[in-house]
Design an enzyme around this catalytic site. Structure first.
Site, PDB file in Angstrom:
ATOM      1  N   GLN A 121       0.835  -1.199   0.000  1.00 11.07           N
ATOM      2  CA  GLN A 121       0.000   0.000   0.000  1.00 11.07           C
ATOM      3  C   GLN A 121       0.871   1.251   0.000  1.00 11.07           C
ATOM      4  OE1 GLN A 121      -3.151  -0.654   2.724  1.00 11.07           O
ATOM      5  NE2 GLN A 121      -4.108   1.338   2.441  1.00 11.07           N
TER       6      GLN A 121
ATOM      7  N   SER B 220       4.621  -5.742   3.190  1.00 13.74           N
ATOM      8  CA  SER B 220       3.276  -5.725   3.769  1.00 13.74           C
ATOM      9  C   SER B 220       2.300  -6.467   2.858  1.00 13.74           C
ATOM     10  CB  SER B 220       2.831  -4.281   4.020  1.00 13.74           C
ATOM     11  OG  SER B 220       1.665  -4.236   4.803  1.00 13.74           O
ATOM     12  N   LEU B 221       1.336  -5.787   2.228  1.00 13.80           N
ATOM     13  CA  LEU B 221       0.411  -6.456   1.308  1.00 13.80           C
ATOM     14  C   LEU B 221       1.152  -7.242   0.230  1.00 13.80           C
ATOM     15  CD1 LEU B 221      -1.021  -5.915  -1.755  1.00 13.80           C
ATOM     16  CD2 LEU B 221      -2.340  -7.016   0.049  1.00 13.80           C
TER      17      LEU B 221
ATOM     18  N   ARG C  87      -8.488  -9.149   4.708  1.00 13.44           N
ATOM     19  CA  ARG C  87      -7.481  -8.284   5.354  1.00 13.44           C
ATOM     20  C   ARG C  87      -7.809  -6.809   5.139  1.00 13.44           C
ATOM     21  NH1 ARG C  87      -2.286  -5.807   3.988  1.00 13.44           N
ATOM     22  NH2 ARG C  87      -0.619  -6.352   5.476  1.00 13.44           N
TER      23      ARG C  87
ATOM     24  N   HIS D 225       0.188  -2.702  11.544  1.00 14.64           N
ATOM     25  CA  HIS D 225       1.449  -3.342  11.958  1.00 14.64           C
ATOM     26  C   HIS D 225       1.850  -2.945  13.385  1.00 14.64           C
ATOM     27  CE1 HIS D 225       2.092  -5.145   8.062  1.00 14.64           C
ATOM     28  NE2 HIS D 225       1.892  -3.983   7.488  1.00 14.64           N
TER      29      HIS D 225
ATOM     30  N   GLN E  47       1.677 -11.014  10.742  1.00 12.58           N
ATOM     31  CA  GLN E  47       2.018  -9.821   9.968  1.00 12.58           C
ATOM     32  C   GLN E  47       1.164  -8.601  10.288  1.00 12.58           C
ATOM     33  OE1 GLN E  47       0.906  -8.410   6.337  1.00 12.58           O
ATOM     34  NE2 GLN E  47       2.683  -9.130   5.200  1.00 12.58           N
TER      35      GLN E  47
END
Length: 294
Positions: free
Chosen positions: A11, A89-90, A114, A189, A238
């Site tokens: 993102q 991340s993603l 998510r 996170h 995560q």
């Protein structure tokens, strides 16, 4: 022989119009149609939205997953293969897809869940810090409750995450060249995402993981792994865990990687890698025109 890593951005890398050129390819068009059935809305339409719906977490994450997955498929169709994968991340979901850990549909269902959970998170704040004293930052975070390093992107760039009060406290006490508050709904996170993580865990348990065909460097544990159980466990951590991208970059030369290909919009990851590992050859694949011809 050249060892190549494929890395996938998360993102923040999204761009209006991304992926639209891929509609020329029948297999890619079929993937977009499959995604619309799963999501209930059109990735292509969102990627072209004049209202910039693409910047909303609910849409950003699935759109990135779909576009990056299609680009990875097209790389394979042209005879390209990675020796190692990682995602920010993603992007880790696309890395796992590219490594054969789950199929396109399973990955998109995870990303859909998510994105919904993260979009509904509230009450948190995130801020990017550029140019700071790491020791001072670490000390202030240790002294302040409810704030953590969410993204350790490089030696000079991090994102902190926590309650607004805690993030503001750290920002007021740490000298930095630049600090930018991010336009996000929650403290991604960080431990403040524990409720969302618990909900996501139920969905994750229902998805079967296979052993990866190539090693994966995970965000929460930047050491190569191929075992399905290990990769699922790392992914489950995560949402609340830090993205340890600085350590992932440091691991690339250790694994004998000499070439890194960033697959997806923008050049955020190759920009970070260029400064951290100047001896690596870097490539970007963000559109149909950048794909290899054979």
């Amino acid at each position: 022989m050249t060892k190549t890593a494929w890395v996938f951005p998360g993102q923040g890398s999204q761009a209006i119009g991304m992926g639209v050129d891929l509609l020329e390819i029948p297999n890619a068009k079929a993937k977009f149609e499959q995604a619309e059935q799963i999501l209930g809305w059109s990735v292509v339409e969102i990627c072209q939205s004049k209202e910039d719906k693409l910047s909303h977490t609910l849409y950003t994450q699935p759109c990135l997953y779909v576009v990056e997955s299609i680009l990875a498929d097209l790389m394979r169709e042209r005879g390209q293969q990675p020796d190692l994968v990682a995602g920010h991340s993603l992007g880790e979901y696309v890395a796992l897809y590219a490594a054969g850990v789950f199929d396109f549909e399973a990955g998109l269902c995870l990303v859909k869940e998510r994105s919904q959970l993260m979009d509904s998170a509230a009450g948190g704040m995130m801020a990017a810090l550029i140019g700071f004293d790491r020791k001072q930052l670490e000390e202030k975070i240790q002294q302040t409750a409810d704030v953590v390093v969410a993204n350790d992107n490089s030696s000079t760039q991090v994102v902190i995450s926590g309650t607004p009060e805690a993030v503001e406290t750290v920002l007021s006490q740490v000298k930095t060249k630049r600090a930018v508050k991010l336009n996000v709904s929650g403290a991604f996170h960080s431990p403040l995402m524990a409720t969302a993580a618990a909900e996501f865990e139920k969905v994750l348990e229902s998805v079967t993981f296979a052993n990866a065909k190539v090693p994966v460097l995970s965000n929460v544990e930047p050491l190569p792994a191929v075992e399905a159980g290990v990769l699922k466990q790392r992914l489950s951590q995560q949402i609340t865990g830090s993205v340890r991208w600085r350590e992932i970059m440091a691991q690339l030369p250790v694994e004998g990687i000499s070439e890194v290909v960033e697959i997806g919009p923008g050049k955020v990851l190759t920009g970070l890698i260029k400064r951290a590992c100047p001896n690596l050859t870097l490539k970007n694949i963000s559109s149909l025109g950048e794909l290899p011809t054979s």
